[in-house]
Design a protein around this motif. Sequence first.
Motif, PDB file in Angstrom:
ATOM      1  N   LEU A 384       0.831  -1.209   0.000  1.00  0.00           N
ATOM      2  CA  LEU A 384       0.000   0.000   0.000  1.00  0.00           C
ATOM      3  C   LEU A 384       0.861   1.253   0.000  1.00  0.00           C
ATOM      4  CD1 LEU A 384      -3.182  -0.467   2.223  1.00  0.00           C
ATOM      5  CD2 LEU A 384      -2.884  -0.734  -0.240  1.00  0.00           C
ATOM      6  N   LEU A 385       1.944   1.238   0.750  1.00  0.00           N
ATOM      7  CA  LEU A 385       2.832   2.400   0.739  1.00  0.00           C
ATOM      8  C   LEU A 385       3.393   2.618  -0.668  1.00  0.00           C
ATOM      9  CD1 LEU A 385       4.774   1.865   4.098  1.00  0.00           C
ATOM     10  CD2 LEU A 385       2.946   3.509   3.650  1.00  0.00           C
ATOM     11  N   MET A 386       3.881   1.563  -1.295  1.00  0.00           N
ATOM     12  CA  MET A 386       4.482   1.695  -2.618  1.00  0.00           C
ATOM     13  C   MET A 386       3.470   2.176  -3.651  1.00  0.00           C
ATOM     14  SD  MET A 386       6.264  -1.190  -5.069  1.00  0.00           S
ATOM     15  CE  MET A 386       4.712  -1.928  -5.599  1.00  0.00           C
ATOM     16  N   LEU A 387       2.281   1.563  -3.663  1.00  0.00           N
ATOM     17  CA  LEU A 387       1.281   1.932  -4.657  1.00  0.00           C
ATOM     18  C   LEU A 387       0.689   3.321  -4.419  1.00  0.00           C
ATOM     19  CD1 LEU A 387      -0.590  -1.467  -5.134  1.00  0.00           C
ATOM     20  CD2 LEU A 387       1.073  -0.402  -6.676  1.00  0.00           C
ATOM     21  N   GLY A 388       0.912   3.875  -3.235  1.00  0.00           N
ATOM     22  CA  GLY A 388       0.449   5.222  -2.947  1.00  0.00           C
ATOM     23  C   GLY A 388       1.432   6.309  -3.324  1.00  0.00           C
ATOM     24  N   LEU A 389       2.585   5.915  -3.863  1.00  0.00           N
ATOM     25  CA  LEU A 389       3.600   6.891  -4.270  1.00  0.00           C
ATOM     26  C   LEU A 389       3.390   7.327  -5.711  1.00  0.00           C
ATOM     27  CD1 LEU A 389       6.695   5.116  -2.680  1.00  0.00           C
ATOM     28  CD2 LEU A 389       5.790   7.353  -1.989  1.00  0.00           C
ATOM     29  N   PRO A 390       3.716   8.565  -6.036  1.00  0.00           N
ATOM     30  CA  PRO A 390       3.633   8.992  -7.437  1.00  0.00           C
ATOM     31  C   PRO A 390       4.699   8.306  -8.278  1.00  0.00           C
ATOM     32  CG  PRO A 390       4.616  10.718  -6.074  1.00  0.00           C
ATOM     33  CD  PRO A 390       4.150   9.647  -5.139  1.00  0.00           C
ATOM     34  N   GLY A 391       4.339   7.969  -9.503  1.00  0.00           N
ATOM     35  CA  GLY A 391       5.257   7.278 -10.394  1.00  0.00           C
ATOM     36  C   GLY A 391       4.658   5.986 -10.890  1.00  0.00           C
ATOM     37  N   SER A 392       5.488   5.102 -11.403  1.00  0.00           N
ATOM     38  CA  SER A 392       5.046   3.798 -11.878  1.00  0.00           C
ATOM     39  C   SER A 392       5.450   2.730 -10.870  1.00  0.00           C
ATOM     40  CB  SER A 392       5.656   3.492 -13.249  1.00  0.00           C
ATOM     41  OG  SER A 392       7.073   3.494 -13.167  1.00  0.00           O
ATOM     42  N   ALA A 393       4.899   1.518 -11.028  1.00  0.00           N
ATOM     43  CA  ALA A 393       5.193   0.441 -10.093  1.00  0.00           C
ATOM     44  C   ALA A 393       5.163  -0.888 -10.820  1.00  0.00           C
ATOM     45  CB  ALA A 393       4.185   0.430  -8.940  1.00  0.00           C
ATOM     46  N   TYR A 394       6.006  -1.818 -10.374  1.00  0.00           N
ATOM     47  CA  TYR A 394       6.046  -3.173 -10.908  1.00  0.00           C
ATOM     48  C   TYR A 394       5.649  -4.157  -9.812  1.00  0.00           C
ATOM     49  CZ  TYR A 394       8.254  -2.043 -15.390  1.00  0.00           C
ATOM     50  OH  TYR A 394       8.505  -1.560 -16.663  1.00  0.00           O
ATOM     51  N   LEU A 395       4.858  -5.142 -10.189  1.00  0.00           N
ATOM     52  CA  LEU A 395       4.451  -6.225  -9.301  1.00  0.00           C
ATOM     53  C   LEU A 395       5.011  -7.529  -9.853  1.00  0.00           C
ATOM     54  CD1 LEU A 395       0.657  -5.316  -8.943  1.00  0.00           C
ATOM     55  CD2 LEU A 395       2.560  -4.483  -7.535  1.00  0.00           C
ATOM     56  N   TYR A 396       5.353  -8.447  -8.966  1.00  0.00           N
ATOM     57  CA  TYR A 396       5.884  -9.748  -9.380  1.00  0.00           C
ATOM     58  C   TYR A 396       4.830 -10.822  -9.184  1.00  0.00           C
ATOM     59  CZ  TYR A 396       8.908 -13.901  -9.510  1.00  0.00           C
ATOM     60  OH  TYR A 396       9.466 -15.120  -9.803  1.00  0.00           O
ATOM     61  N   GLN A 397       4.666 -11.679 -10.176  1.00  0.00           N
ATOM     62  CA  GLN A 397       3.622 -12.696 -10.138  1.00  0.00           C
ATOM     63  C   GLN A 397       3.575 -13.416  -8.788  1.00  0.00           C
ATOM     64  OE1 GLN A 397       4.986 -15.302 -13.394  1.00  0.00           O
ATOM     65  NE2 GLN A 397       5.693 -16.767 -11.858  1.00  0.00           N
ATOM     66  N   GLY A 398       2.371 -13.532  -8.234  1.00  0.00           N
ATOM     67  CA  GLY A 398       2.186 -14.223  -6.973  1.00  0.00           C
ATOM     68  C   GLY A 398       2.232 -13.338  -5.754  1.00  0.00           C
ATOM     69  N   GLU A 399       2.785 -12.133  -5.877  1.00  0.00           N
ATOM     70  CA  GLU A 399       2.800 -11.269  -4.698  1.00  0.00           C
ATOM     71  C   GLU A 399       1.388 -10.838  -4.343  1.00  0.00           C
ATOM     72  OE1 GLU A 399       3.651  -6.767  -5.057  1.00  0.00           O
ATOM     73  OE2 GLU A 399       5.239  -7.691  -6.263  1.00  0.00           O
ATOM     74  N   GLU A 400       0.506 -10.763  -5.354  1.00  0.00           N
ATOM     75  CA  GLU A 400      -0.883 -10.407  -5.086  1.00  0.00           C
ATOM     76  C   GLU A 400      -1.611 -11.524  -4.329  1.00  0.00           C
ATOM     77  OE1 GLU A 400      -1.206 -12.574  -9.045  1.00  0.00           O
ATOM     78  OE2 GLU A 400       0.282 -11.452  -7.896  1.00  0.00           O
ATOM     79  N   LEU A 401      -0.990 -12.686  -4.226  1.00  0.00           N
ATOM     80  CA  LEU A 401      -1.539 -13.792  -3.445  1.00  0.00           C
ATOM     81  C   LEU A 401      -0.886 -13.884  -2.066  1.00  0.00           C
ATOM     82  CD1 LEU A 401      -1.482 -16.505  -6.270  1.00  0.00           C
ATOM     83  CD2 LEU A 401      -3.308 -14.877  -5.710  1.00  0.00           C
TER      84      LEU A 401
END
Length: 569
Positions: A384-401
């Motif tokens: 949540l902290l990372m996705l709340g920052l301005p800019g772009s973001a990368y997620l790695y498969q499975g982290e959403e699980l």
Amino acid sequence: MTTPDVTDADAIEADPTEWWRTAVIYQVYPRSFADLDGDGTGDLAGITARLDHVAALGADAVWLSPFYPSPQADGGYDVADYREVDPRYGTLADADALLARAHDLGLRVIADLVPNHCSDQHVLFRAALAAAPGSPERGMFHFRDGRGGHGDLPPNDWQSMFEGPAWTRVTEPDGTPGQWYLHLFAPEQPDWNWDDPRVHREFETTLRFWLDRGVDGFRVDVCDAIVKAPGLPDWPHATHGVVEPVDGVMPPMWDQEGIHAVFREWRRILDEYAGQRILCAEAWLPPERAARIVRSDEMHQAFNFAYLSLPWDATAIRANVDTSIAANDAVGAPTTWVLSNHDVMRHASRFGYDGPVELEAGVGVDDPQPDRATGLRRARAATLLMLGLPGSAYLYQGEELGLPEVTTLPDAVRQDPMWERSGHRIRGRDGCRVPIPWTSDGPSFGFSSAADTWLPQPADFGGYAVAAQEGDETSTLAMYRRALAVRRRSDLGSGTLRWHDTGSAAVLAWSNGRVTVVGNLGSEPVRLPAGEAVLGGDVLVESVPGAFVDGVLAVDAAVWLTTEPARTT
């Protein structure tokens, strides 16, 4: 006259915005995402069949780790042919079908480009081995005579990132001991010589091959190593982790000035194509140096690995955020945030340790184990902290699980070259590459129709499966979906950060447009002050249920609030 339907693919092509500045990009490791042909190894058709999951998550694009022909000496990053698909993953027709399906879903596709090294099975390196010292064929790589009276010592003291010398001696066609070739990674990965114009032409052909097929950009592997210092001077210092200058001098194999001319060359090629094709740099550099790669005529993005490397510490995170945003703002580029990828311990596990961890060292069953509950709780807050920052973001498969690092792999199945090259001292990165679960039961938890996968899954993986979390509003998957929906709706990626004082050094709080982001990284619940920080707004997303109740933020938790006062009933 009827108006034709406009597909998502049409919208991608026509989009005039610089989408990459705010994009959330989902990394797929093809070998471990989904297997459709039942051989226990992921494939392109499997990815295509599961792209709905990525679209439903709320990502803007997918990045595919290498799917090219490879002997797999380093998980596909030893490329034998840059313009073909490895048969174990499918065919070029499968790649085209994946691109078409992704575009139909409104997802862009980023391919992996590996320009520092290739496989020792690449046709051009095989030709170099067969040719004589000083030949044009050898000029495309770094062949050198050895030191010592008989040339039996490496040309310099450089060490491989996978342990041991960065040089291997060849046997010449006549059977005699010969020259040495440079490999900053495994011996099966000879480094290209970017001082040779033919290397430039080879990669221009590769870029255009995939751009013409519809790829939307490239994540560029080890891009800061492609140009070496003239003369390849000795460097008796460590070069692992984030690479920084020593006494004001950069290591001769990293971040040399010549890389920028190459990046400008690639940028000019991509700018010829419609649809905002992009380059993302993998460069383990501090923010100030990484920002030089994303100047307006070079790459579009550069991973913020200094941020990824941080411990669970509010002061360190705030310092990095300030430094990173300032460095990138100075060159007009977005900051590109990331917490996990195929090379590092999953953040749901590394935050389960107190203190720093070796990101690429791996964990075995006899090593100290992370606290899973703490790790996942912190990982959700960190996301949540990372996705709340301005800019772009990368997620790695499975982290959403909420997938943890697999720390129980039998050593006999390990495939990371670090394991053998270190004399079984460093277990390496296999623990974050285990095939992900889709169903709660069945063969390989829905990854494949085969029970045996290329790396074995732990017995408890079914509890993390997509199917196990569907419909559970408290799940990690539900939190990711909510966060990405709010992020897009509130334009958090294009916002401007304004810090707030909470009265606690362990609490991070900032406003970004219409959203206030707060995280408690301390050891005690914290009552947040109302007033200037508008910390009494309505809850938009919580890292865990009940994280924020009656103005009190729980330990190891984060929350997104509206910047308006909370509604009363």
